[in-house]
Design a protein around this motif. Structure first.
Motif, PDB file in Angstrom:
ATOM      1  N   ASP B 196       0.807  -1.218   0.000  1.00 36.95           N
ATOM      2  CA  ASP B 196       0.000   0.000   0.000  1.00 36.95           C
ATOM      3  C   ASP B 196       0.843   1.273   0.000  1.00 36.95           C
ATOM      4  O   ASP B 196       0.313   2.375  -0.119  1.00 36.95           O
ATOM      5  N   ASP B 197       2.124   1.114   0.157  1.00 36.14           N
ATOM      6  CA  ASP B 197       3.000   2.291   0.246  1.00 36.14           C
ATOM      7  C   ASP B 197       4.043   2.235  -0.874  1.00 36.14           C
ATOM      8  O   ASP B 197       5.040   1.513  -0.781  1.00 36.14           O
ATOM      9  N   ASN B 198       3.820   3.028  -1.917  1.00 36.06           N
ATOM     10  CA  ASN B 198       4.698   3.009  -3.094  1.00 36.06           C
ATOM     11  C   ASN B 198       6.101   3.529  -2.759  1.00 36.06           C
ATOM     12  O   ASN B 198       7.011   3.467  -3.586  1.00 36.06           O
ATOM     13  N   ASP B 199       6.281   4.054  -1.551  1.00 31.50           N
ATOM     14  CA  ASP B 199       7.611   4.535  -1.164  1.00 31.50           C
ATOM     15  C   ASP B 199       8.383   3.523  -0.313  1.00 31.50           C
ATOM     16  O   ASP B 199       9.524   3.791   0.071  1.00 31.50           O
ATOM     17  N   SER B 200       7.759   2.372  -0.048  1.00 31.76           N
ATOM     18  CA  SER B 200       8.430   1.363   0.776  1.00 31.76           C
ATOM     19  C   SER B 200       9.312   0.448  -0.079  1.00 31.76           C
ATOM     20  O   SER B 200       9.277  -0.784   0.036  1.00 31.76           O
ATOM     21  N   VAL B 201      10.111   1.080  -0.956  1.00 29.29           N
ATOM     22  CA  VAL B 201      10.936   0.323  -1.896  1.00 29.29           C
ATOM     23  C   VAL B 201      12.081  -0.413  -1.175  1.00 29.29           C
ATOM     24  O   VAL B 201      12.824   0.198  -0.405  1.00 29.29           O
ATOM     25  N   ILE B 202      12.165  -1.694  -1.425  1.00 31.07           N
ATOM     26  CA  ILE B 202      13.289  -2.488  -0.899  1.00 31.07           C
ATOM     27  C   ILE B 202      14.490  -2.226  -1.791  1.00 31.07           C
ATOM     28  O   ILE B 202      14.460  -2.518  -2.984  1.00 31.07           O
ATOM     29  N   LYS B 203      15.554  -1.642  -1.205  1.00 33.82           N
ATOM     30  CA  LYS B 203      16.686  -1.230  -2.039  1.00 33.82           C
ATOM     31  C   LYS B 203      17.456  -2.412  -2.606  1.00 33.82           C
ATOM     32  O   LYS B 203      17.881  -2.397  -3.754  1.00 33.82           O
ATOM     33  N   LYS B 204      17.642  -3.428  -1.768  1.00 32.80           N
ATOM     34  CA  LYS B 204      18.375  -4.603  -2.237  1.00 32.80           C
ATOM     35  C   LYS B 204      17.621  -5.839  -1.791  1.00 32.80           C
ATOM     36  O   LYS B 204      17.417  -6.039  -0.595  1.00 32.80           O
ATOM     37  N   LEU B 205      17.191  -6.632  -2.749  1.00 36.85           N
ATOM     38  CA  LEU B 205      16.418  -7.827  -2.441  1.00 36.85           C
ATOM     39  C   LEU B 205      17.278  -9.060  -2.712  1.00 36.85           C
ATOM     40  O   LEU B 205      17.393  -9.528  -3.855  1.00 36.85           O
ATOM     41  N   THR B 206      17.891  -9.561  -1.641  1.00 38.88           N
ATOM     42  CA  THR B 206      18.697 -10.783  -1.789  1.00 38.88           C
ATOM     43  C   THR B 206      17.748 -11.970  -1.885  1.00 38.88           C
ATOM     44  O   THR B 206      16.560 -11.857  -1.543  1.00 38.88           O
ATOM     45  N   PHE B 207      18.287 -13.101  -2.310  1.00 42.41           N
ATOM     46  CA  PHE B 207      17.420 -14.263  -2.481  1.00 42.41           C
ATOM     47  C   PHE B 207      16.859 -14.736  -1.142  1.00 42.41           C
ATOM     48  O   PHE B 207      15.698 -15.145  -1.062  1.00 42.41           O
ATOM     49  N   SER B 208      17.658 -14.625  -0.083  1.00 38.26           N
ATOM     50  CA  SER B 208      17.164 -15.084   1.223  1.00 38.26           C
ATOM     51  C   SER B 208      16.044 -14.165   1.719  1.00 38.26           C
ATOM     52  O   SER B 208      15.039 -14.624   2.261  1.00 38.26           O
ATOM     53  N   LYS B 209      16.216 -12.846   1.482  1.00 36.45           N
ATOM     54  CA  LYS B 209      15.164 -11.900   1.865  1.00 36.45           C
ATOM     55  C   LYS B 209      13.905 -12.151   1.047  1.00 36.45           C
ATOM     56  O   LYS B 209      12.784 -12.129   1.576  1.00 36.45           O
ATOM     57  N   TYR B 210      14.099 -12.400  -0.246  1.00 32.32           N
ATOM     58  CA  TYR B 210      12.964 -12.703  -1.138  1.00 32.32           C
ATOM     59  C   TYR B 210      12.215 -13.935  -0.642  1.00 32.32           C
ATOM     60  O   TYR B 210      10.982 -13.924  -0.535  1.00 32.32           O
ATOM     61  N   SER B 211      12.956 -14.971  -0.296  1.00 35.11           N
ATOM     62  CA  SER B 211      12.344 -16.223   0.168  1.00 35.11           C
ATOM     63  C   SER B 211      11.513 -15.967   1.427  1.00 35.11           C
ATOM     64  O   SER B 211      10.397 -16.482   1.572  1.00 35.11           O
ATOM     65  N   GLN B 212      12.077 -15.151   2.313  1.00 36.13           N
ATOM     66  CA  GLN B 212      11.386 -14.810   3.560  1.00 36.13           C
ATOM     67  C   GLN B 212      10.094 -14.018   3.274  1.00 36.13           C
ATOM     68  O   GLN B 212       9.022 -14.370   3.779  1.00 36.13           O
ATOM     69  N   LEU B 213      10.189 -12.996   2.426  1.00 40.48           N
ATOM     70  CA  LEU B 213       9.017 -12.157   2.119  1.00 40.48           C
ATOM     71  C   LEU B 213       7.947 -12.933   1.347  1.00 40.48           C
ATOM     72  O   LEU B 213       6.755 -12.643   1.466  1.00 40.48           O
ATOM     73  N   ARG B 214       8.396 -13.903   0.580  1.00 42.18           N
ATOM     74  CA  ARG B 214       7.458 -14.756  -0.152  1.00 42.18           C
ATOM     75  C   ARG B 214       6.711 -15.646   0.840  1.00 42.18           C
ATOM     76  O   ARG B 214       5.505 -15.842   0.744  1.00 42.18           O
ATOM     77  N   GLU B 215       7.478 -16.140   1.804  1.00 42.49           N
ATOM     78  CA  GLU B 215       6.908 -16.976   2.871  1.00 42.49           C
ATOM     79  C   GLU B 215       5.849 -16.188   3.647  1.00 42.49           C
ATOM     80  O   GLU B 215       4.760 -16.698   3.931  1.00 42.49           O
ATOM     81  N   GLU B 216       6.175 -14.916   3.933  1.00 40.71           N
ATOM     82  CA  GLU B 216       5.273 -14.051   4.712  1.00 40.71           C
ATOM     83  C   GLU B 216       4.150 -13.454   3.849  1.00 40.71           C
ATOM     84  O   GLU B 216       3.393 -12.606   4.329  1.00 40.71           O
TER      85      GLU B 216
END
Lengths: 261, 261
Positions: B196-216
């Motif tokens: 909902d917040d177009n300014d909450s840009v993740i600057k660097k998305l590592t694969f482990s972070k991606y896996s975690q955010l996908r899980e969540e």
């Protein structure tokens, strides 16, 4: 003097495009042609049908079609999209590494909007220059360029351009590096001495004979600009120009007309 | 070790295509990019509008569009015709020697009809190979290839193919000869930690972070295949992958997401 490699430029018109069977037969013959080659295709009835389908009303001025913006869009969709990509994919299946072009692609054919003081024909372009250096690079990579009848003005505007003239301009530009044969395929067997007899093919049409037949109105209307393109090509370095049915590209006993100076 | 020359592959989606102003602004920035570059574009709403205009009724299966023959024809007309040639002509006006491609042109992207036991998605193609040798020759001629989302199966059939996947496949194939940066431009500023917040840009998305955010379930639906394309590209030799708004291609303080292993 160094011998230039041979290049065949073939132009097909609407009659071939409009029939799936005729197109397939032609592409088989074209694919079997040896050596460097370029294909130029006209539009056919698909553009008119698509325009009708979209409810676009064609605009005419004294019997001549005006290319307004909706009609140009339809021309780009059908010539550069549907027809050009169908031909390209079919030639790929025949082991020819075809690559489709408008004049905008690779800045291949630069044109300018037709200047006419009396009538504005709309988005119609007359050719200014051909990027023959890039054509040469691609031919040397065994690419078979396939051109549709769309060019651009260099300022972002696409333009509808006569396919016969595109074939002639390409042939002329490439004659710097190649020994070019230019073949115009159309619905008849060649230039006829009797319009009612499709077998009255003139085998060799010299310029003096052409002038005489034009004088006698034996050659008239649509054949005049076609033949002007032929003589223009011959005068500007193209080695030989032929007019005939699509079958003439296959060596055999099919009659055709050789246009000669 | 020899340093490979840099190549930037940029993919733009429907949101840029659908706005003349947004497209013009993007093409200005793209044209100003230095070095070798390739543009890949999606379709936008023109295909849907054209299909509607022609009275073609879209076919869906469980919310997913089926590409039947009339829809494929419309895709070829609009993607390879109207959109691709408009972009090409506009880039020519910006002194970029753009050359438009489907996968059939120059056999650039060979694909195969999607195999699915449950549903026949119609004329949808999954990529088999990329003719990176011809891409290289063209880039060395200062040509700027512009790809639309149409490929071919080598047997004369054109196929609709996901533009994100085309960009990824091109980037991977070219990484043999080039140091490739892959930029996915879309409607948001990057991958967001809060949808909902177009300014909450993740600057660097590592694969482990991606896996975690996908899980969540923070990252879900359409972002999943996009990010799979990104990691696939990184795993197969692409140097860097970025996701962001079209503005990110211009150096500046625009935020974006770097996808990293």
């Amino acid at each position: 003097m160094e011998n230039k490699p041979k290049l065949t430029v073939v132009k097909i018109g609407g009659n071939v495009i409009d029939s799936k069977t005729a197109l397939k037969a032609f592409l088989n013959d074209f694919a079997a042609l040896n050596g460097y080659k370029i294909l130029v295709h006209g539009g056919g009835k698909i553009a008119t049908k698509t325009a009708e389908g979209l409810g676009i009303i064609p605009v005419f001025h004294e019997g001549r079609r005006i290319t307004d913006t909706p009609m140009l869009d339809v021309a780009v969709m059908t010539y550069a999209g549907l027809i050009n990509k169908d031909i390209t994919a079919q030639l790929q299946a025949l082991q020819n590494n075809a690559l489709g072009f408008t004049g905008a692609d690779g800045n291949m054919i630069l044109s300018e909007k037709r200047k006419n003081v009396a009538i504005d024909f709309g988005w119609v372009g007359d050719i200014v220059s051909v990027n023959h250096e890039l054509v040469k690079v691609l031919l040397q990579q065994n690419v078979v360029p396939v051109f549709c009848a769309i060019t651009h003005n260099g300022n972002g505007q696409l333009l509808n351009t006569n396919a016969d003239t595109i074939a002639s301009a390409l042939a002329v530009a490439c004659s710097k590096d190649f020994d070019v044969n230019l073949l115009y395929c159309f619905e008849k067997k060649g230039v006829l001495s009797n319009a009612d007899d499709n077998d009255s093919v003139i085998k060799k049409l010299t310029f003096s004979k052409y002038s005489q037949l034009r004088e006698e109105k034996v050659i008239h209307s649509g054949m005049l600009p076609k033949l002007e393109n032929c003589y223009d090509a011959l005068n500007k370095g193209v080695s030989a120009v032929y007019i005939g049915s699509p079958k003439m590209i296959k060596k055999g006993d099919t009659p055709y007309t050789q246009v000669a100076l």
